[in-house]
Design an enzyme around this catalytic site. Sequence first.
Site, PDB file in Angstrom:
ATOM      1  N   CYS A  31      -5.429  -2.156   3.157  1.00  0.00           N
ATOM      2  CA  CYS A  31      -5.240  -2.009   4.595  1.00  0.00           C
ATOM      3  C   CYS A  31      -6.544  -2.282   5.353  1.00  0.00           C
ATOM      4  O   CYS A  31      -7.080  -3.373   5.293  1.00  0.00           O
ATOM      5  CB  CYS A  31      -4.672  -0.624   4.909  1.00  0.00           C
ATOM      6  SG  CYS A  31      -3.707  -0.565   6.437  1.00  0.00           S
TER       7      CYS A  31
ATOM      8  N   GLU B   5       0.854  -1.185   0.000  1.00  0.00           N
ATOM      9  CA  GLU B   5       0.000   0.000   0.000  1.00  0.00           C
ATOM     10  C   GLU B   5       0.888   1.232   0.000  1.00  0.00           C
ATOM     11  O   GLU B   5       2.100   1.136   0.158  1.00  0.00           O
ATOM     12  CB  GLU B   5      -0.889  -0.037   1.250  1.00  0.00           C
ATOM     13  CG  GLU B   5      -1.949   1.033   1.307  1.00  0.00           C
ATOM     14  CD  GLU B   5      -2.643   1.068   2.650  1.00  0.00           C
ATOM     15  OE1 GLU B   5      -3.546   1.901   2.788  1.00  0.00           O
ATOM     16  OE2 GLU B   5      -2.288   0.308   3.546  1.00  0.00           O
TER      17      GLU B   5
ATOM     18  N   LYS C  70      -9.456   3.419  -2.270  1.00  0.00           N
ATOM     19  CA  LYS C  70      -9.872   3.064  -0.921  1.00  0.00           C
ATOM     20  C   LYS C  70     -11.210   3.717  -0.605  1.00  0.00           C
ATOM     21  O   LYS C  70     -11.382   4.932  -0.737  1.00  0.00           O
ATOM     22  CB  LYS C  70      -8.804   3.517   0.079  1.00  0.00           C
ATOM     23  CG  LYS C  70      -8.961   2.950   1.471  1.00  0.00           C
ATOM     24  CD  LYS C  70      -7.740   3.302   2.330  1.00  0.00           C
ATOM     25  CE  LYS C  70      -7.794   2.624   3.680  1.00  0.00           C
ATOM     26  NZ  LYS C  70      -6.565   2.899   4.487  1.00  0.00           N
TER      27      LYS C  70
END
Length: 330
Positions: free
Chosen positions: A186, A53, A152
């Site tokens: 994440c 990430e 995200k």
Amino acid sequence: MAVLDLFCSSRMPKIAVVQAGSRVYDTPATISLLEKYTQEAAKNGADLVLFPEVTSVTDIFPCPEAFIGGYPKGLDFGVVLGLRSDEGRNEYARYFNGSITAEGEESNRVAKIAQDNNIWIVAGVVEREGSTLYCSVFFYSSQGKLETVHRKLLPTALERVVWGQGDGSTMTVVQSPIGKIGAAICWENYMPLYRVTLYSKGVEVYLAPTVDSRDEWLPTMQTIALEGRCFVVSACQFLRAADFPEGHVVRSMHKDEEVLIRGGSCAVNPLGKVLLTPDFTKEGVKYVDLDLSIIPKARFDLDPVGHYSRPDVFQLRVNEDKKSTVVFEK
């Protein structure tokens, strides 16, 4: 290769998992590092190489979550409730200038690296659209095409100060040489409805680029693999103080060899077996062979969006529309 062929093929596709940190505030150097590890992965027969990430920093400066562009771990950008500082604005401008666009020069270079090495590249980036930044994952095919982008959905805590929210239009699963792939970034991995969305799209190899190097990360990945009956592969950065520019405050606070992000990349098969054990000691590349024939065997007794679901009791509604503040009507 068709999905059935992948399940039946005697050759197991191979994925390279890169555990490395970005070169903080130096996007060209980070892309050169990406090229180095991509070449190594291709020489070792990998079909796809996964990078972490966005990049990470230390207790007071940027840290890896996105590999290209950096993750500003520990930075507050001068924000307290109701106030922003000039110093914080300057720091944000520096961070903003290290981001990339999907169709820009830096992205095109990564696409060329994928094509030159005949390998798929999946990497975390800080993406810029207009004047907004996103924590994203870019998927590049071995033909040098940016196949898709995932943004995200919900930045975590103070991340919301610097990153916008992705919408439902980027929750894609794409066919690749290692099967159907999708990504959760994440702590998106703690969003159960997003996981179910990926399961419903038939994800076979679930990619989880992260900056989370806690001991609890591996059991999280095992849970997802068992729940989705899919392979789960996670790449986490390994960052030392020396990865910061000379003169940076981090270099004055830490010895060059001090580890700031300790890695912990891992891989798990659809029955929960750990294929790649976390290594918290060094940067490098690990390889995992994926026996896709395990997937139908694993789903024999649990298909979370098929025979082991109750649509008469539970249903998930997903809005995949691309959202825009301004809509021009004809």
